[in-house]
Design a protein around this motif. Structure first.
Motif, short mmCIF file in Angstrom:
data_model
loop_
_atom_site.label_atom_id
_atom_site.label_comp_id
_atom_site.label_asym_id
_atom_site.label_seq_id
_atom_site.Cartn_x
_atom_site.Cartn_y
_atom_site.Cartn_z
N UNK A 246 -4.82 12.09 -6.46
CA UNK A 246 -3.53 11.75 -5.85
C UNK A 246 -3.02 10.47 -6.49
N UNK A 247 -1.80 10.09 -6.16
CA UNK A 247 -1.14 8.92 -6.73
C UNK A 247 -0.93 7.82 -5.71
N UNK A 248 -1.72 7.84 -4.67
CA UNK A 248 -1.50 6.87 -3.59
C UNK A 248 -1.70 5.45 -4.08
N UNK A 249 -2.80 5.19 -4.81
CA UNK A 249 -3.09 3.83 -5.26
C UNK A 249 -2.01 3.33 -6.21
N UNK A 250 -1.53 4.18 -7.11
CA UNK A 250 -0.47 3.79 -8.02
C UNK A 250 0.82 3.47 -7.28
N UNK A 251 1.13 4.31 -6.30
CA UNK A 251 2.37 4.09 -5.52
C UNK A 251 2.30 2.77 -4.77
N UNK A 252 1.16 2.52 -4.11
CA UNK A 252 1.03 1.27 -3.36
C UNK A 252 1.05 0.07 -4.29
#
Length: 785
Positions: free
Chosen positions: A597-603
């Motif tokens: 997922x891209x959660x860390x990049x988004x945050x």
């Protein structure tokens, strides 16, 4: 005419058949169009008993009714026919002349018998109208008439199952059940006395007739109640030819197109039968006497002491040798019957003996059933005890059930041989089936309990193996928390599934049940991890602050940082926040399936300070955290939504600002404390202006000694109070701490100096006292030389 077709006289009082009238009637009602979908209903009974009135209310017909104001007289003469109104299927109704008519006289009963036989021969349902107070009487209850009709039917016609519906008029307070019992006994007695051809010697009454009984209140005294109950009775005639209906037996039914020819031929045969009303005297006497003897033996058996004692013993518990004892009692009474009826007609005697034996067996059957009940209970108790012992010995459940079931059934069958009697082919198949069913039910209940306990045990193991380790993983500073969680989840789940599968093997479950239980345990393990993750998500801010504090307040060697002014607070703060943000990203979604997922990049791009965005389009200003779902993450796997992450991060920054501020303040305090030398110009000024004082100190060494002592004391106080450490934080708090500890520290130093001086003085005195003792020792020893 259709539904309103008037009643037509079918047979007149002189026994003449109205052929033309019947043809007109059948054409009017179009009976030929119904095929086999029609029913015939007739009524017999005493004169002036309300037969026509009952039919008119029951079927909507228009038979002539008696005028009560003109007195009781013969109203219906011969046989009349009509069609029921509003009833499906098409129902043909016959109204017969009443029996026991004054107009025909006491001896002219041939027409009564012929008309009754005619009605029974062509009808599907025969209503027998009778007064309630006439039940139990010989002639009023139509006993002789029915007996003759039964005999004639057996001789003239093939078996056809007709429904006899006894309608009891002017019902009294006597319960219908009692009236019905008396009627059924009378009918059975009549049937039993009827001589039957060899082909039908064993044929019961039920093969020819279905007997039904109903009762109606008085029409004159309770007209409304009478009409209400007749309306209820009328419902039973709807769809009467359907299976289970009043006319459900359709064997030998003549198609509607041949109805006219059929009933004309039947009436012709009945009129030409000359021997219809003369029963055989020998058969009648044999029947009556054999029945009396049989009833007497049955009464004696009922009050027999041995039988009563055996019955009482059976009610109390199992009786050894039950079958042998009961056979002995029955043999005694049947032998007495055979001796007393030896000279009567063979057929009647045999029939009555069979009835006596049947009634005797009916009498003792409850005791036999009670004995089977005892065997059932004993075998079931044995199964329960054996199963419990087998399970305690750690044998497989399915194998234990199979072994214990076989043992219980063998014991049941062995003991049944002691209960069986010779006079009846009674078997224990139903009780054995019930025993098997009860054993299966009990085994199923025990299996359910054991499976529940086994499931609960493995669920507890999984909970213990996952909850605390998962919590520790979140408390640790692992680089990839989810990789560790997935490995832990996979390992513990596989171990539990392996043990669970081995434990379930002993139950020999079907594949679908086995697969479901294994899937349930796997889902439970996943649920434990998910619940724990969601629980830890509620403490995400605490975990973030802990990780921030660990990185911010400790160096790479995990040693507490000393803010000397050389550290880059901004860089350390960014590193600590990055660690906290990474943990927030890890907690935002469940990643047991290892889906990227891209959660860390988004945050990271949204919450950490990034490059300045030059693109001023609408898409550039759209906040990726202004959503309740993560891209590529199913809603069920979302733990912390993007909006919640933004709120948590904002609160986190606010609560960690003070820590950063304190670090900066400590650096500034450290710099101030370590820059104690004045600037060079101040040193030159002090040297020039203080030259005279310096020369004075050199000329007077006492001043120099005093200054040296003061310097030593100041250094001791400096280290005692840890003044440098106190001023590393905030200046005001350092001043307050020094002011409160200054005087106690000085006093403590003075006490220690005084204590050292006292010990030095005592040591000097002890050394002086030891010198004289050593000087006098030689002189004291001279005389001895």
């Amino acid at each position: 005419m259709g539904e309103d077709c008037a009643a037509t006289q079918l047979i007149d009082a002189n026994r003449a058949f109205n052929v033309d009238g019947l043809d007109r009637f059948l054409k009017a009602v179009k009976l030929a169009d119904y095929g086999l979908s029609y029913a015939v209903v007739s009524i017999i009974g005493p004169q002036s008993s309300g037969k026509s009135t009952l039919l008119n209310h029951l079927f909507g017909t228009n038979f002539r009714e008696m005028d009560a104001f003109k007195g009781r007289s013969q109203t219906t003469k011969g046989i009349w026919i009509a069609k029921g109104v509003g009833i499906e299927p098409c129902t043909i109704v016959l109204d017969l002349e009443g029996t026991d008519a004054r107009e025909r006289g006491e001896d002219d009963t041939a027409f009564e018998k012929q008309s009754a036989l005619f009605a029974l021969a062509i009808s599907d349902i025969v209503l027998i109208n009778m007064w309630c107070h006439d039940i139990g009487r010989e002639h009023a209850a139509n006993r002789p008439l029915l007996k003759m009709v039964f005999q004639a039917m057996m001789r003239l016609f093939s078996p056809r199952k007709t429904t006899l519906l006894f309608v009891i008029r002017d019902k009294t307070k006597t319960p219908l059940e009692h009236l019905e019992q008396v009627l059924r006994e009378d009918i059975q007695q009549i049937w039993d006395t009827v001589y039957r051809p060899q082909a039908h010697e064993e044929t019961p009454l039920s093969e020819f007739f279905n007997v039904e009984v109903t009762a109606l209140p008085s029409y004159e005294e309770k007209e409304e109640l009478f009409k209400e109950q007749v309306a209820q009775l009328r419902q039973r005639f709807f769809y009467s030819i359907a299976p289970g209906g009043l006319a459900g037996d359709r064997r030998g039914v003549i198609p509607a197109s041949g109805f006219s020819i059929s009933i004309r031929q039947i009436w012709k045969v009945i009129r030409e039968n000359k021997d219809l009303d003369l029963p055989a005297h020998k058969i009648m006497v044999a029947t009556v006497r054999c029945e009396e003897i049989a009833n007497e033996k049955l009464r004696c058996l009922t009050s027999d002491k041995d039988w009563l004692a055996l019955e009482a013993s059976v009610q109390a518990g199992s009786v050894s040798g039950f079958g042998r004892k009961l056979d002995s009692i029955l043999d005694a009474y049947l032998s007495e019957y055979d001796m007393e009826t030896f000279y009567f007609d063979d057929g009647v005697r045999t029939a009555k003996r069979q009835q006596l034996e049947s009634k005797a067996l009916h009498l003792v059957h409850p005791a036999f059933q009670a004995m089977l009940g005892h065997l059932h209970s004993k075998a079931l108790d044995k199964f329960k005890n054996d199963l419990e012992q087998s399970l305690e010995s750690r044998k497989g459940f399915a194998m234990s059930v199979c072994t214990c079931t076989d043992a219980s059934l063998r014991e049941f069958e062995t003991e049944f041989t002691d209960v069986a009697i010779q006079h009846a082919d009674w078997n224990a198949s139903k009780i054995r089936e019930k025993l098997c069913h009860d054993i299966e039910a009990y085994a199923a209940s025990v299996r359910g309990v054991k499976l529940f306990e086994l499931k609960a045990s493995y669920e507890k193991k999984i909970t213990e193996a996952l909850v605390q380790p998962v919590e520790l993983l979140f408390d640790s500073a692992a680089e990839d928390i989810w990789a560790s969680i997935r490995e832990l989840y996979r390992h513990e789940t596989e171990n539990a599934m392996s043990g669970y599968s081995s434990s379930l093997a002993g139950f020999e479950l079907d594949q679908s049940t086995f697969d479901k239980m294994m899937a349930d345990l796997k889902n439970y393990a996943r649920g434990v991890v998910v619940r724990k993750i969601r629980e830890e998500a509620g403490k995400v801010l605490i975990h973030m602050k802990d990780r921030f504090s660990t990185v911010f307040s400790h160096d790479k060697n995990s040693m507490p940082r000393v803010w000397t002014g050389k550290e880059d607070v901004r860089k350390i703060t960014e590193e600590a926040r990055a660690v906290a943000l990474k943990f927030l990203a890890a907690m935002a979604a469940i990643r047991l399936d290892d889906q990227p997922d891209k959660i860390e990049n988004i945050l990271s791009s949204s919450l950490m300070d990034g490059p300045v965005i030059k693109d001023r389009t609408i898409e550039a200003f759209r906040d990726p955290l202004a959503s309740s779902t993560w891209e590529g993450v199913p809603p069920e796997n979302t733990v912390i939504t993007p909006v919640q992450c933004k709120s948590i991060w904002k609160q986190f920054k606010v609560e960690t600002e003070s820590t950063v501020s304190q670090a900066i303040s400590s650096q500034e305090a450290f710099k101030r404390n370590n820059s104690w030398l004045p600037p060079p110009w101040a040193i030159v000024t002090i040297a020039v202006l203080g030259f005279n004082e310096f020369m004075m100190l050199l000329r007077n060494p006492l001043y120099l000694a005093i200054l040296f002592i003061l310097f030593i004391l100041s250094r001791v106080v400096w280290y005692e109070l840890n003044i440098a450490g106190e001023f590393q934080n905030v200046t005001l708090s350092g001043l307050l701490a020094i002011s409160t500890r200054f005087l106690p520290s000085v006093l403590n130093i003075l006490r220690r100096v005084a204590g050292e001086g006292h010990r030095h003085h005592q040591g000097a005195q002890s050394s002086q006292q030891s010198l004289p003792s050593a000087a006098h020792a030689p002189r004291n020893q001279e005389p001895e030389k």
